[in-house]
Design a protein around this motif. Structure first.
Motif, mmCIF file in Angstrom:
data_model
loop_
_atom_site.group_PDB
_atom_site.id
_atom_site.type_symbol
_atom_site.label_atom_id
_atom_site.label_comp_id
_atom_site.label_asym_id
_atom_site.label_seq_id
_atom_site.Cartn_x
_atom_site.Cartn_y
_atom_site.Cartn_z
ATOM 1 N N ASN A 62 6.810 12.079 -47.389
ATOM 2 C CA ASN A 62 6.026 12.153 -48.616
ATOM 3 C C ASN A 62 4.776 11.299 -48.519
ATOM 4 O O ASN A 62 3.731 11.644 -49.091
ATOM 5 N N CYS B 199 3.047 10.866 -45.786
ATOM 6 C CA CYS B 199 2.097 11.705 -45.034
ATOM 7 C C CYS B 199 1.421 12.710 -45.952
ATOM 8 O O CYS B 199 0.222 12.971 -45.828
ATOM 9 N N THR B 200 2.194 13.264 -46.885
ATOM 10 C CA THR B 200 1.626 14.224 -47.834
ATOM 11 C C THR B 200 0.602 13.554 -48.731
ATOM 12 O O THR B 200 -0.468 14.117 -49.001
ATOM 13 N N SER C 238 -2.549 13.008 -46.818
ATOM 14 C CA SER C 238 -3.250 14.287 -46.696
ATOM 15 C C SER C 238 -4.018 14.598 -47.975
ATOM 16 O O SER C 238 -5.171 15.048 -47.932
ATOM 17 N N ASP D 196 -0.593 17.645 -42.727
ATOM 18 C CA ASP D 196 0.176 18.665 -43.438
ATOM 19 C C ASP D 196 1.139 19.385 -42.504
ATOM 20 O O ASP D 196 2.219 19.801 -42.925
ATOM 21 N N ASP E 172 4.195 16.638 -41.699
ATOM 22 C CA ASP E 172 5.066 16.038 -42.715
ATOM 23 C C ASP E 172 6.394 16.784 -42.831
ATOM 24 O O ASP E 172 7.462 16.169 -42.971
ATOM 25 N N GLY E 173 6.336 18.123 -42.739
ATOM 26 C CA GLY E 173 7.577 18.890 -42.778
ATOM 27 C C GLY E 173 8.440 18.641 -41.556
ATOM 28 O O GLY E 173 9.675 18.566 -41.663
ATOM 29 N N GLY F 140 9.952 17.287 -52.043
ATOM 30 C CA GLY F 140 8.965 17.262 -50.969
ATOM 31 C C GLY F 140 8.228 18.575 -50.842
ATOM 32 O O GLY F 140 7.017 18.598 -50.590
ATOM 33 N N ASP G 232 4.266 18.887 -51.434
ATOM 34 C CA ASP G 232 3.427 19.409 -50.362
ATOM 35 C C ASP G 232 2.540 20.545 -50.874
ATOM 36 O O ASP G 232 1.356 20.609 -50.534
ATOM 37 N N SER G 233 3.081 21.410 -51.714
ATOM 38 C CA SER G 233 2.306 22.524 -52.247
ATOM 39 C C SER G 233 1.182 22.041 -53.169
ATOM 40 O O SER G 233 0.059 22.551 -53.115
ATOM 41 N N SER H 286 -0.270 19.144 -53.072
ATOM 42 C CA SER H 286 -1.273 18.501 -52.221
ATOM 43 C C SER H 286 -2.126 19.540 -51.505
ATOM 44 O O SER H 286 -3.357 19.413 -51.426
ATOM 45 N N ASP H 287 -1.470 20.596 -51.001
ATOM 46 C CA ASP H 287 -2.197 21.665 -50.306
ATOM 47 C C ASP H 287 -3.187 22.362 -51.225
ATOM 48 O O ASP H 287 -4.272 22.773 -50.789
#
Length: 237
Positions: free
Chosen positions: A12, A14-15, A18, A48, A51-52, A65, A69-70, A72-73
């Motif tokens: 998280n 890392c997210t 990002s 991105d 992180d997964g 998570g 991630d979504s 953040s993307d």
């Protein structure tokens, strides 16, 4: 959320980094520092992608998570790249079309929502070989490719009004399309080609350190050149 541990917070983190890079890229674009702005999006896409993998490695996958991630993307790759292209076209004295930015954001939002639904439906299938359409980081790379070509080769043949005005249509449509693209989760290499893959990765890393923009241009080009192969493999399977 009550059971969150330090191990689960690492991916998280890392997210969040990002997301920070994506927003900071927009700040530098507003200040017309284009190379820094685009490079931050590139670094955000690298984070991105890992992180997964870090979450799976640490066995800390969670729905939280995935949603994080979504979100953040959406900011880093679903809005910021379109705004960077828009601001860049304005700096070139070309009247950009704001509707293209909105259309890009709508398509990226739809793409992420579709991906989340598919992820939940296929949660038991850990070997997904294909994605439907291109990912938002890939769309960001394609959106910013003309700028990268300008940085590296000083090309200006595409600096015409209609090109920059409507160029964002291409990555936008590819995001919401059903065109099959390769998923990193599903790619497997034979042990015989492992030494070749290691040499290839080492060569790319060397190029990345010596000629950053050329390396990124090649990476983006190879990815989009693989789409016809993915389409053929998908039809055959």
């Amino acid at each position: 959320m009550k059971k969150l541990s330090l191990r689960s917070l690492i991916p998280n983190l890392c997210t969040f980094i990002s997301l920070t890079l994506g927003l900071t890229a927009l700040k530098f674009a507003i200040e017309s520092k284009w190379e820094i702005s685009v490079s931050l999006i590139v670094f955000a896409s690298f984070l991105d992608n890992i992180d997964g993998k870090i979450a799976r490695l640490l066995k800390s996958n969670s729905n939280f998570g995935i949603e994080l991630d979504s979100l953040s993307d959406l900011i880093s790759f679903g809005v910021t790249p379109a705004l960077i292209v828009y601001l860049w076209s304005k700096s070139m004295m070309i009247d950009g079309v704001w509707a293209m930015v909105i259309f890009y954001a709508i398509c990226s939002t739809s793409r992420l929502a579709k991906f989340n639904i598919t992820s939940f439906e296929n949660s038991s299938n850990k070997n997904i070989k294909f994605f439907s359409g291109i990912s938002t980081p890939a769309a960001a790379g394609l959106s910013l490719l003309p700028m990268m070509l300008n940085f590296r080769f000083n090309l200006d043949f595409y600096l015409v009004d209609n090109f920059l005005r409507y160029y964002l249509l291409i990555p936008s449509i590819l995001m919401i399309s059903n065109i099959p693209t390769f998923s990193m989760k599903g790619i497997k290499f034979d042990k015989k080609v492992t030494p070749f893959i290691i040499i290839l990765l080492a060569s790319f890393l060397s190029l990345l350190l010596t000629d950053f923009w050329l390396a990124i241009i090649i990476l983006i080009s190879v990815y989009f050149a693989s789409i016809p192969l993915a389409f053929y493999d998908f039809k055959r399977s």
